[in-house]
Motif scaffolding. Structure first.
Motif, short mmCIF file in Angstrom:
data_model
loop_
_atom_site.label_atom_id
_atom_site.label_comp_id
_atom_site.label_asym_id
_atom_site.label_seq_id
_atom_site.Cartn_x
_atom_site.Cartn_y
_atom_site.Cartn_z
N TRP A 14 39.77 29.24 41.85
CA TRP A 14 39.11 30.20 41.11
C TRP A 14 39.02 31.54 42.24
CZ3 TRP A 14 39.07 31.10 36.25
CH2 TRP A 14 38.95 29.89 35.56
N TYR A 18 40.83 35.24 41.46
CA TYR A 18 39.93 36.44 41.76
C TYR A 18 40.51 37.41 42.80
CZ TYR A 18 36.75 35.21 38.10
OH TYR A 18 36.13 34.98 36.72
N ARG A 23 41.22 43.05 38.96
CA ARG A 23 40.22 42.55 38.02
C ARG A 23 40.86 41.50 37.00
NH1 ARG A 23 35.79 44.95 35.30
NH2 ARG A 23 35.85 46.82 36.39
N VAL A 24 39.91 40.71 36.83
CA VAL A 24 40.66 39.42 35.99
C VAL A 24 40.02 39.62 34.33
CG1 VAL A 24 40.33 37.22 35.37
CG2 VAL A 24 40.50 38.03 37.65
N GLY A 51 31.65 34.83 36.23
CA GLY A 51 32.91 35.78 36.67
C GLY A 51 32.30 37.04 37.39
N GLU A 52 33.01 38.24 36.70
CA GLU A 52 32.73 39.33 37.41
C GLU A 52 31.53 40.00 36.66
OE1 GLU A 52 37.34 40.38 38.16
OE2 GLU A 52 36.61 40.66 35.91
N SER A 72 33.19 31.58 42.39
CA SER A 72 33.94 32.35 43.33
C SER A 72 33.17 33.47 43.95
CB SER A 72 34.94 33.13 42.30
OG SER A 72 35.76 34.03 43.11
N THR A 74 34.21 35.94 45.46
CA THR A 74 34.77 37.10 45.23
C THR A 74 34.43 37.91 43.86
OG1 THR A 74 36.82 37.10 46.32
CG2 THR A 74 37.04 38.63 44.62
N ALA A 75 34.35 37.11 42.57
CA ALA A 75 33.91 37.19 41.61
C ALA A 75 32.29 37.60 41.47
CB ALA A 75 33.80 36.17 40.29
N ARG A 78 32.10 41.44 42.80
CA ARG A 78 32.18 42.37 41.88
C ARG A 78 31.17 42.37 40.77
NH1 ARG A 78 38.47 40.40 40.82
NH2 ARG A 78 39.23 40.89 42.91
#
Length: 213
Positions: A14, A18, A23-24, A51-52, A72, A74-75, A78
């Motif tokens: 995951w 990301y 952007r996912v 997620g984001e 994640s 990173t998620a 964001r």
């Protein structure tokens, strides 16, 4: 879910997904979350697999105090930026958990899991039972899961096999006591265009469950 998943571990899978895409997701809240939660009285909310952050930010914008959880980093970064840009940072808390291994503490007026399905290891049954246990008396458990592949994708067209849930099967796995009431139990077909832009549909399953005591 998957019976023959990729060999990459969940955290790496995951994070890579990301990290290597700007952007996912769309940044918009999931429509079934909006449909089911719009009429609920705001309180505390737990968003699993956030997620984001679009769903959590939407809830916070409606007055909820939201804990968003994802595997994640990173998620989550964001998501925090999204919350700040939307002016709701003070009503959001972002926590990193590998669900099934660790789980956030506390009880919540709303616990939401939107499409908590993974091609890498995830003990989904255990996570959903923990999600139900995290609902405070008088609160709501809201689950949305894919009920199958999109109409344009056959089961043999994917690099891994999957066992999709059923409306009754999830309720059987949760084994909720009589202090719970089923508010919504529905299969919803929606448009799902193919990657080339061709027409298609997909069925999502939604459960809204109210804990009465």
């Amino acid at each position: 879910m998957p019976t023959t998943p990729p060999t990459t571990g969940p955290a790496r899978f995951w994070e890579d997904r990301y990290r290597y895409r700007e952007r996912v997701w769309s940044g918009d809240p999931n429509p079934l979350l909006v449909r089911e939660a719009a009429g609920l009285t705001p309180g505390t909310a737990l968003e699993l697999g956030c997620g984001e952050g679009a769903d959590a930010v939407w809830l916070a914008g409606r007055g909820w105090r939201v804990t968003g959880v994802d595997i994640s980093a990173t998620a989550l970064e964001r998501a925090a930026v999204h919350a700040a840009e939307a002016g709701v940072a003070a009503r959001t808390d972002w926590q990193r958990h590998e669900l099934g291994v660790t789980f956030p503490e506390g009880r919540y007026d709303l616990v939401s899991a939107q499409f908590l399905q993974s091609p890498v290891a995830l003990d989904q049954d255990r996570v959903l039972r923990l999600a139900a246990a995290a609902v405070a008396p008088g609160g709501t458990l809201l689950l949305v899961l894919h009920g199958g592949w999109p109409s344009w994708q056959g089961e043999h067209d994917h690099p891994f096999e999957a066992v999709f849930p059923t409306l009754d099967g999830v309720l059987e796995q949760l084994a909720l006591p009589e202090t719970w009431r089923v508010v919504t139990r529905e299969a919803v077909e929606r448009p799902a265009p193919s990657p080339t832009g061709g027409p298609g549909t997909r069925v999502d399953l939604v459960w809204r469950l109210h804990r009465t005591a």
